[in-house]
Design an enzyme around this catalytic site. Structure first.
Site, PDB file in Angstrom:
ATOM      1  N   TYR A 175       4.013  -8.590  15.871  1.00  0.00           N
ATOM      2  CA  TYR A 175       4.350  -7.599  14.849  1.00  0.00           C
ATOM      3  C   TYR A 175       5.034  -6.373  15.491  1.00  0.00           C
ATOM      4  CZ  TYR A 175       3.370  -3.625  11.763  1.00  0.00           C
ATOM      5  OH  TYR A 175       3.476  -2.473  11.010  1.00  0.00           O
ATOM      6  N   GLY A 234       0.826  -1.217   0.000  1.00  0.00           N
ATOM      7  CA  GLY A 234       0.000   0.000   0.000  1.00  0.00           C
ATOM      8  C   GLY A 234       0.854   1.258   0.000  1.00  0.00           C
ATOM      9  N   LEU A 235       1.755   1.379   0.951  1.00  0.00           N
ATOM     10  CA  LEU A 235       2.603   2.572   1.006  1.00  0.00           C
ATOM     11  C   LEU A 235       3.657   2.543  -0.091  1.00  0.00           C
ATOM     12  CD1 LEU A 235       3.065   3.185   4.846  1.00  0.00           C
ATOM     13  CD2 LEU A 235       1.380   4.142   3.254  1.00  0.00           C
ATOM     14  N   ASP A 274      13.030 -11.933  -1.529  1.00  0.00           N
ATOM     15  CA  ASP A 274      12.474 -12.329  -0.229  1.00  0.00           C
ATOM     16  C   ASP A 274      13.413 -11.805   0.849  1.00  0.00           C
ATOM     17  OD1 ASP A 274      11.549 -13.536   2.060  1.00  0.00           O
ATOM     18  OD2 ASP A 274      11.549 -15.576   1.224  1.00  0.00           O
ATOM     19  N   SER A 276       6.520   1.275  13.641  1.00  0.00           N
ATOM     20  CA  SER A 276       5.062   1.330  13.795  1.00  0.00           C
ATOM     21  C   SER A 276       4.667   1.780  15.194  1.00  0.00           C
ATOM     22  CB  SER A 276       4.488  -0.067  13.535  1.00  0.00           C
ATOM     23  OG  SER A 276       3.123  -0.109  13.861  1.00  0.00           O
ATOM     24  N   SER A 313       2.925  -6.679   7.681  1.00  0.00           N
ATOM     25  CA  SER A 313       2.536  -5.355   8.178  1.00  0.00           C
ATOM     26  C   SER A 313       1.374  -5.380   9.165  1.00  0.00           C
ATOM     27  CB  SER A 313       2.187  -4.446   6.999  1.00  0.00           C
ATOM     28  OG  SER A 313       1.044  -4.938   6.333  1.00  0.00           O
TER      29      SER A 313
HETATM   30  P1  NAI Z   1       1.694  -3.732   3.005  1.00  0.00           P
HETATM   31  O1  NAI Z   1       1.418  -5.017   3.674  1.00  0.00           O
HETATM   32  O2  NAI Z   1       0.706  -3.222   2.023  1.00  0.00           O
HETATM   33  O3  NAI Z   1       3.118  -3.795   2.281  1.00  0.00           O
HETATM   34  C1  NAI Z   1       4.187  -4.580   2.770  1.00  0.00           C
HETATM   35  C2  NAI Z   1       4.865  -5.214   1.582  1.00  0.00           C
HETATM   36  O4  NAI Z   1       5.928  -6.051   2.078  1.00  0.00           O
HETATM   37  C3  NAI Z   1       3.951  -6.104   0.748  1.00  0.00           C
HETATM   38  O5  NAI Z   1       3.921  -5.674  -0.609  1.00  0.00           O
HETATM   39  C4  NAI Z   1       4.530  -7.495   0.883  1.00  0.00           C
HETATM   40  O6  NAI Z   1       4.459  -8.280  -0.305  1.00  0.00           O
HETATM   41  C5  NAI Z   1       5.987  -7.189   1.258  1.00  0.00           C
HETATM   42  N1  NAI Z   1       6.580  -8.334   1.946  1.00  0.00           N
HETATM   43  C6  NAI Z   1       6.011  -9.142   2.878  1.00  0.00           C
HETATM   44  N2  NAI Z   1       6.853 -10.153   3.186  1.00  0.00           N
HETATM   45  C7  NAI Z   1       7.957  -9.978   2.439  1.00  0.00           C
HETATM   46  C8  NAI Z   1       9.159 -10.704   2.296  1.00  0.00           C
HETATM   47  N3  NAI Z   1       9.397 -11.831   2.987  1.00  0.00           N
HETATM   48  N4  NAI Z   1      10.087 -10.241   1.435  1.00  0.00           N
HETATM   49  C9  NAI Z   1       9.868  -9.113   0.714  1.00  0.00           C
HETATM   50  N5  NAI Z   1       8.742  -8.380   0.807  1.00  0.00           N
HETATM   51  C10 NAI Z   1       7.791  -8.821   1.647  1.00  0.00           C
HETATM   52  O7  NAI Z   1       1.933  -2.645   4.157  1.00  0.00           O
HETATM   53  P2  NAI Z   1       1.948  -1.055   4.068  1.00  0.00           P
HETATM   54  O8  NAI Z   1       0.722  -0.544   4.691  1.00  0.00           O
HETATM   55  O9  NAI Z   1       2.329  -0.626   2.726  1.00  0.00           O
HETATM   56  O10 NAI Z   1       3.145  -0.717   5.082  1.00  0.00           O
HETATM   57  C11 NAI Z   1       4.480  -0.566   4.629  1.00  0.00           C
HETATM   58  C12 NAI Z   1       5.403  -0.624   5.833  1.00  0.00           C
HETATM   59  O11 NAI Z   1       5.049   0.383   6.758  1.00  0.00           O
HETATM   60  C13 NAI Z   1       5.340  -1.955   6.578  1.00  0.00           C
HETATM   61  O12 NAI Z   1       6.638  -2.288   7.041  1.00  0.00           O
HETATM   62  C14 NAI Z   1       4.436  -1.643   7.749  1.00  0.00           C
HETATM   63  O13 NAI Z   1       4.746  -2.476   8.861  1.00  0.00           O
HETATM   64  C15 NAI Z   1       4.768  -0.194   8.012  1.00  0.00           C
HETATM   65  N6  NAI Z   1       3.662   0.522   8.631  1.00  0.00           N
HETATM   66  C16 NAI Z   1       2.557   0.844   7.901  1.00  0.00           C
HETATM   67  C17 NAI Z   1       1.516   1.532   8.489  1.00  0.00           C
HETATM   68  C18 NAI Z   1       0.330   2.001   7.706  1.00  0.00           C
HETATM   69  O14 NAI Z   1      -0.523   2.643   8.312  1.00  0.00           O
HETATM   70  N7  NAI Z   1       0.214   1.736   6.422  1.00  0.00           N
HETATM   71  C19 NAI Z   1       1.544   1.871   9.918  1.00  0.00           C
HETATM   72  C20 NAI Z   1       2.772   1.460  10.590  1.00  0.00           C
HETATM   73  C21 NAI Z   1       3.777   0.827   9.955  1.00  0.00           C
HETATM   74  C1  15L Z   2       0.399  -0.722  11.304  1.00  0.00           C
HETATM   75  O1  15L Z   2       1.515  -0.884  11.765  1.00  0.00           O
HETATM   76  C2  15L Z   2      -0.067  -1.497  10.123  1.00  0.00           C
HETATM   77  O2  15L Z   2       0.984  -1.759   9.220  1.00  0.00           O
HETATM   78  C3  15L Z   2      -1.215  -0.831   9.388  1.00  0.00           C
HETATM   79  O3  15L Z   2      -1.800  -1.787   8.514  1.00  0.00           O
HETATM   80  C4  15L Z   2      -2.242  -0.313  10.378  1.00  0.00           C
HETATM   81  O4  15L Z   2      -2.799  -1.387  11.086  1.00  0.00           O
HETATM   82  C5  15L Z   2      -1.578   0.651  11.330  1.00  0.00           C
HETATM   83  O5  15L Z   2      -0.454   0.064  11.963  1.00  0.00           O
HETATM   84  C6  15L Z   2      -2.515   1.142  12.438  1.00  0.00           C
HETATM   85  O6  15L Z   2      -2.161   1.007  13.601  1.00  0.00           O
HETATM   86  O7  15L Z   2      -3.555   1.691  12.100  1.00  0.00           O
END
Ligand code: NAI
Ligand code: 15L
Length: 268
Positions: free
Chosen positions: A140, A17-18, A55, A115, A79
């Site tokens: 997580y 997503g991000l 990976d 996070s 995530s």
């Molecule tokens: P997301 O789940 O949409 O994206 C994470 C990506 O990591 C996915 O495309 C997935 O395929 C990839 N991934 C998972 N396992 C993997 C592996 N073994 N090797 C390589 N890639 C792998 O999550 P989002 O929302 O885009 O978040 C991005 C980052 O920001 C994450 O690390 C998440 O923990 C962190 N985050 C996001 C928040 C949010 O509100 N969107 C809040 C807090 C932290």
């Molecule tokens: C996170 O760390 C997750 O990656 C995101 O999917 C949301 O759950 C976010 O925190 C949240 O706390 O809203």
């Protein structure tokens, strides 16, 4: 702030997503953006882009991935809350692989997508800063806490600088009452990333990623040197959010900063 483009930036989690948002918004910050994920990425590499499937749990693959980059935005991994076994490879081994590859290839700056779940067991009526003891709310959250420790160690031991962004909830708009406080707009996320890439001498800085929402749980006094000044607020979404049925007052989403994550599992 001068924002001379980097030669090559690496973005992990680029299919997420991000990642999709940052793929667009990081154009202009690098001559070449290297985009990586374990999942397929669409569209394929465009001008000034490289796409590398990798990976994070595979040490040799991550070593190759990091070669030739000037800085890393580490957004890849699991995530949301899962079993420890599911989180171990991507998040815990993965963050080690990123730092170790950075050391071996001489990368000097990492932006780590940490996070709010590192501190998710604080209550919503508490205000905390980056020196508050961590209270992870999930496996997580524990993995992100470990990532922050990895960043701290690699700065103290090897001088690799990191900004760990404790992202609140970064989505197009807040989805529920809790996110009225934790929401981080994409524009504010982009500003925070720009500051994290270009501010000199960050050491290991922990910064909370939230917009200028009316309710503030997080005090960024220890990241003031970044000059992060969020511009958006969740207030314009309040009427729509408050039109949703209200959860009970003792529902975790109304009590804890980490919301529902505090009650996920167990997984056996
Ligand atoms: P997301 O789940 O949409 O994206 C994470 C990506 O990591 C996915 O495309 C997935 O395929 C990839 N991934 C998972 N396992 C993997 C592996 N073994 N090797 C390589 N890639 C792998 O999550 P989002 O929302 O885009 O978040 C991005 C980052 O920001 C994450 O690390 C998440 O923990 C962190 N985050 C996001 C928040 C949010 O509100 N969107 C809040 C807090 C932290
Ligand atoms: C996170 O760390 C997750 O990656 C995101 O999917 C949301 O759950 C976010 O925190 C949240 O706390 O809203």
């Amino acid at each position: 702030m001068t924002t001379t483009p980097f030669n090559r930036l690496l973005l992990t989690g680029a299919a997420g997503g991000l990642g999709k948002v940052l793929r667009e918004r990081l154009k202009g910050y690098a001559e070449v953006l290297r985009l990586s994920d374990i999942a397929p990425m669409a569209p394929a590499a465009g001008p000034h882009e490289e796409v590398v499937t990798c990976d994070l749990a595979d040490k040799a693959a991550v070593h190759a991935l990091v070669e030739g980059v000037d800085a890393i935005l580490h957004f890849g991994g699991v995530s949301t809350e899962h079993s420890f076994e599911d989180i171990l490879g991507p998040n815990i081994c993965g963050v080690f692989h990123i730092y170790e590859a950075a050391r071996q290839h001489g990368v000097k700056r990492i932006i780590f997508a940490s996070s709010n779940h590192v501190i998710g067991f604080y209550r919503q009526d508490e205000q905390i800063d980056a020196h508050a003891l961590r209270r992870p709310d999930s496996y997580y959250g524990l993995s992100k806490s470990y990532g922050e420790d990895m960043a701290s160690f690699y700065f103290d031991r090897y001088g690799i600088e990191t900004v760990s962004i404790r992202i609140g909830s970064s989505f197009p708009e807040p989805q529920n009452r809790r996110m009225l406080a934790s929401w981080l707009s994409y524009d504010d996320l982009t500003q925070l990333i720009e500051r994290s890439l270009y501010t000199a001498d960050v050491g290991h800085t922990v910064v909370y990623g939230a917009s200028a929402n009316l309710t503030q749980w997080w005090d960024n006094r220890y990241a003031a040197h970044l000059g992060f000044a969020p511009k958006d607020s969740s207030e314009r979404f309040r009427p729509a959010v408050e039109a949703q049925p209200a959860p009970a007052a003792d529902d975790p989403s109304m009590v804890y900063q980490g919301g529902a994550f505090v009650a996920a599992g167990p997984f056996n």
